[in-house]
Design a protein around this motif. Structure first.
Motif, PDB file in Angstrom:
ATOM      1  N   ARG A  13      36.097  37.380  47.086  1.00 23.75           N
ATOM      2  CA  ARG A  13      35.625  36.450  47.169  1.00 23.75           C
ATOM      3  C   ARG A  13      35.102  35.601  45.679  1.00 23.75           C
ATOM      4  NH1 ARG A  13      32.913  36.757  53.269  1.00 23.75           N
ATOM      5  NH2 ARG A  13      34.705  36.683  54.568  1.00 23.75           N
ATOM      6  N   THR A  14      33.774  36.832  45.973  1.00 20.66           N
ATOM      7  CA  THR A  14      33.274  35.794  44.372  1.00 20.66           C
ATOM      8  C   THR A  14      34.657  35.637  43.171  1.00 20.66           C
ATOM      9  OG1 THR A  14      31.874  37.306  44.710  1.00 20.66           O
ATOM     10  CG2 THR A  14      31.882  37.118  42.734  1.00 20.66           C
ATOM     11  N   ARG A  15      35.407  37.003  43.029  1.00 20.32           N
ATOM     12  CA  ARG A  15      36.620  36.189  41.576  1.00 20.32           C
ATOM     13  C   ARG A  15      36.821  34.976  41.891  1.00 20.32           C
ATOM     14  NH1 ARG A  15      39.228  39.730  38.549  1.00 20.32           N
ATOM     15  NH2 ARG A  15      41.329  39.015  38.051  1.00 20.32           N
ATOM     16  N   ARG A  16      37.319  34.795  43.333  1.00 19.05           N
ATOM     17  CA  ARG A  16      38.199  33.709  43.485  1.00 19.05           C
ATOM     18  C   ARG A  16      37.656  32.527  43.408  1.00 19.05           C
ATOM     19  NH1 ARG A  16      39.935  35.276  48.391  1.00 19.05           N
ATOM     20  NH2 ARG A  16      37.869  34.005  49.492  1.00 19.05           N
ATOM     21  N   LEU A  17      36.167  32.706  43.710  1.00 19.76           N
ATOM     22  CA  LEU A  17      34.862  31.332  43.826  1.00 19.76           C
ATOM     23  C   LEU A  17      35.434  31.378  41.966  1.00 19.76           C
ATOM     24  CD1 LEU A  17      32.547  29.687  44.088  1.00 19.76           C
ATOM     25  CD2 LEU A  17      31.256  31.477  43.664  1.00 19.76           C
ATOM     26  N   ILE A  18      34.615  32.305  40.957  1.00 27.12           N
ATOM     27  CA  ILE A  18      34.396  31.592  39.611  1.00 27.12           C
ATOM     28  C   ILE A  18      35.857  31.156  39.024  1.00 27.12           C
ATOM     29  CG2 ILE A  18      34.564  33.479  36.892  1.00 27.12           C
ATOM     30  CD1 ILE A  18      32.812  35.268  39.756  1.00 27.12           C
ATOM     31  N   ALA A  19      37.507  32.417  39.303  1.00 29.40           N
ATOM     32  CA  ALA A  19      38.457  31.689  39.347  1.00 29.40           C
ATOM     33  C   ALA A  19      38.129  30.224  39.596  1.00 29.40           C
ATOM     34  CB  ALA A  19      39.635  32.044  39.443  1.00 29.40           C
ATOM     35  N   GLU A  20      37.919  29.986  40.325  1.00 27.03           N
ATOM     36  CA  GLU A  20      38.514  28.070  40.899  1.00 27.03           C
ATOM     37  C   GLU A  20      37.418  27.287  40.625  1.00 27.03           C
ATOM     38  OE1 GLU A  20      37.900  28.478  45.545  1.00 27.03           O
ATOM     39  OE2 GLU A  20      40.146  29.277  46.022  1.00 27.03           O
ATOM     40  N   THR A  21      36.061  27.749  40.277  1.00 26.69           N
ATOM     41  CA  THR A  21      35.082  26.870  39.515  1.00 26.69           C
ATOM     42  C   THR A  21      35.825  27.110  38.025  1.00 26.69           C
ATOM     43  OG1 THR A  21      33.411  27.849  40.755  1.00 26.69           O
ATOM     44  CG2 THR A  21      32.449  26.832  38.733  1.00 26.69           C
ATOM     45  N   ALA A  22      36.541  28.076  37.546  1.00 25.76           N
ATOM     46  CA  ALA A  22      37.109  27.785  36.303  1.00 25.76           C
ATOM     47  C   ALA A  22      38.245  26.523  36.295  1.00 25.76           C
ATOM     48  CB  ALA A  22      36.906  29.225  35.500  1.00 25.76           C
ATOM     49  N   ALA A  23      38.779  26.469  37.179  1.00 26.81           N
ATOM     50  CA  ALA A  23      39.489  25.848  37.272  1.00 26.81           C
ATOM     51  C   ALA A  23      39.102  24.014  37.545  1.00 26.81           C
ATOM     52  CB  ALA A  23      40.726  26.188  38.476  1.00 26.81           C
ATOM     53  N   ARG A  24      38.063  24.507  37.976  1.00 25.96           N
ATOM     54  CA  ARG A  24      37.925  22.711  38.217  1.00 25.96           C
ATOM     55  C   ARG A  24      37.347  22.409  37.338  1.00 25.96           C
ATOM     56  NH1 ARG A  24      32.973  21.392  39.000  1.00 25.96           N
ATOM     57  NH2 ARG A  24      32.114  23.327  40.536  1.00 25.96           N
ATOM     58  N   LEU A  25      36.870  23.582  36.304  1.00 28.79           N
ATOM     59  CA  LEU A  25      35.909  22.840  34.849  1.00 28.79           C
ATOM     60  C   LEU A  25      36.835  22.149  33.547  1.00 28.79           C
ATOM     61  CD1 LEU A  25      33.019  25.177  34.720  1.00 28.79           C
ATOM     62  CD2 LEU A  25      32.243  22.299  35.883  1.00 28.79           C
ATOM     63  N   PHE A  26      38.117  23.322  34.163  1.00 29.99           N
ATOM     64  CA  PHE A  26      39.465  23.367  32.727  1.00 29.99           C
ATOM     65  C   PHE A  26      39.764  21.674  33.504  1.00 29.99           C
ATOM     66  CE2 PHE A  26      39.091  28.142  32.449  1.00 29.99           C
ATOM     67  CZ  PHE A  26      38.306  28.060  31.555  1.00 29.99           C
ATOM     68  N   GLU A  58      39.455  33.902  27.942  1.00 32.41           N
ATOM     69  CA  GLU A  58      40.461  33.676  28.046  1.00 32.41           C
ATOM     70  C   GLU A  58      41.461  34.480  29.150  1.00 32.41           C
ATOM     71  OE1 GLU A  58      38.792  34.893  25.223  1.00 32.41           O
ATOM     72  OE2 GLU A  58      39.833  33.986  24.254  1.00 32.41           O
ATOM     73  N   HIS A  59      40.504  34.996  30.080  1.00 31.24           N
ATOM     74  CA  HIS A  59      40.514  35.921  31.116  1.00 31.24           C
ATOM     75  C   HIS A  59      40.800  34.670  32.640  1.00 31.24           C
ATOM     76  CE1 HIS A  59      40.495  40.194  28.520  1.00 31.24           C
ATOM     77  NE2 HIS A  59      41.247  40.839  30.220  1.00 31.24           N
ATOM     78  N   LEU A  60      39.811  33.322  32.280  1.00 37.38           N
ATOM     79  CA  LEU A  60      39.700  32.522  33.464  1.00 37.38           C
ATOM     80  C   LEU A  60      40.880  32.111  33.435  1.00 37.38           C
ATOM     81  CD1 LEU A  60      36.332  31.721  32.664  1.00 37.38           C
ATOM     82  CD2 LEU A  60      37.290  32.900  34.215  1.00 37.38           C
ATOM     83  N   VAL A  61      41.841  31.773  32.714  1.00 41.84           N
ATOM     84  CA  VAL A  61      43.121  31.037  33.171  1.00 41.84           C
ATOM     85  C   VAL A  61      44.748  31.760  33.239  1.00 41.84           C
ATOM     86  CG1 VAL A  61      42.616  28.786  32.042  1.00 41.84           C
ATOM     87  CG2 VAL A  61      43.009  30.625  30.371  1.00 41.84           C
ATOM     88  N   THR A  62      44.243  33.379  32.175  1.00 45.55           N
ATOM     89  CA  THR A  62      45.459  34.467  33.089  1.00 45.55           C
ATOM     90  C   THR A  62      44.980  35.508  34.195  1.00 45.55           C
ATOM     91  OG1 THR A  62      44.488  36.072  30.761  1.00 45.55           O
ATOM     92  CG2 THR A  62      45.923  33.819  30.704  1.00 45.55           C
ATOM     93  N   ASP A  63      43.738  34.798  34.855  1.00 42.77           N
ATOM     94  CA  ASP A  63      42.900  35.885  36.131  1.00 42.77           C
ATOM     95  C   ASP A  63      43.946  37.035  36.503  1.00 42.77           C
ATOM     96  OD1 ASP A  63      43.046  32.985  37.107  1.00 42.77           O
ATOM     97  OD2 ASP A  63      42.430  34.307  39.065  1.00 42.77           O
ATOM     98  N   ARG A  64      45.060  36.220  36.791  1.00 41.38           N
ATOM     99  CA  ARG A  64      46.648  37.542  37.497  1.00 41.38           C
ATOM    100  C   ARG A  64      47.697  37.460  37.217  1.00 41.38           C
ATOM    101  NH1 ARG A  64      49.577  33.991  41.283  1.00 41.38           N
ATOM    102  NH2 ARG A  64      49.768  36.081  42.680  1.00 41.38           N
TER     103      ARG A  64
END
Length: 203
Positions: A13-26, A58-64
């Motif tokens: 859940r924490t990982r998903r929250l961070i990834a979604e937050t980064a996507a929203r800000l980007f 960079e991992h925030l946009v290539t996280d999967r």
């Protein structure tokens, strides 16, 4: 065991929250204009916690990336005799395309495809990721078939190219204002056709 399961769920859940937050800000401000510290603050986690999940920006946009590589490799290695690598990964790839439909519209401009379409830096990251994916796929193909290493490499490049087309096309269509549902509907038959063509070749 229950405690371990709960911890894993919390981490996911924490990982998903961070990834979604980064996507929203980007999506709101662009990749270059957002710092890791800002993502951590917006996600309400410590900066070190963010780095535990995403070692670099960079991992925030290539996280999967690793997850997809592992899944594709497992499918290729476990394929029945007579099944091409393209046929082995077809279901997974088409599920990935179909999942675009469920992407919240407000996050669409924060995904890898769109960011690569508008940012030279992210475009470079996407190309580097595709090269790593091709190498991983080639290794799985080489391990499970009798083809020469250079042929396995060529086949890996071809399969990774399907994802490269998927990323670039979804990004272009997002940039042009198409909805996630429309993008999924347009890309599904295209990707299915590419995999069918590769299946004929790789068999």
């Amino acid at each position: 065991m229950a405690g371990t399961g709960l911890r894993d769920l919390k981490k996911a859940r924490t990982r998903r929250l961070i990834a979604e937050t980064a996507a929203r800000l980007f999506a709101e401000r662009g990749y270059e204009r957002v710092t890791v510290s800002e993502v951590a603050r917006a996600a309400e986690v410590a900066e070190q916690t963010l780095y535990n999940y995403f070692p670099t920006k960079e991992h925030l946009v290539t996280d999967r990336e690793q997850q997809i590589q592992d899944q594709l490799g497992d499918l290729i290695r476990a394929r029945p005799a007579g099944t091409s690598p393209a046929a082995a990964v077809r279901g997974f790839v088409l599920e990935t395309v179909a999942a675009i439909r469920d992407m919240p519209a407000e996050l669409a401009r924060g995904n890898l495809g769109y960011l690569a379409a508008i940012s030279p830096a992210v475009h470079r990251l996407a190309l580097e990721m595709s090269d790593r994916q091709a190498t991983a796929l080639a290794a799985a193909i080489a391990e499970t078939s009798g083809v020469a290493p250079e042929v396995a490499r060529l086949q890996g490049i071809a399969l990774a190219g399907v994802f490269q087309i998927l990323i670039s096309e979804s990004g272009r269509r997002t940039r042009d204002g198409e909805s996630p549902a429309d993008i999924a509907d347009a890309l599904y038959p295209q990707v299915d056709g590419l995999l069918a063509e590769l299946d004929r070749w790789l068999r």
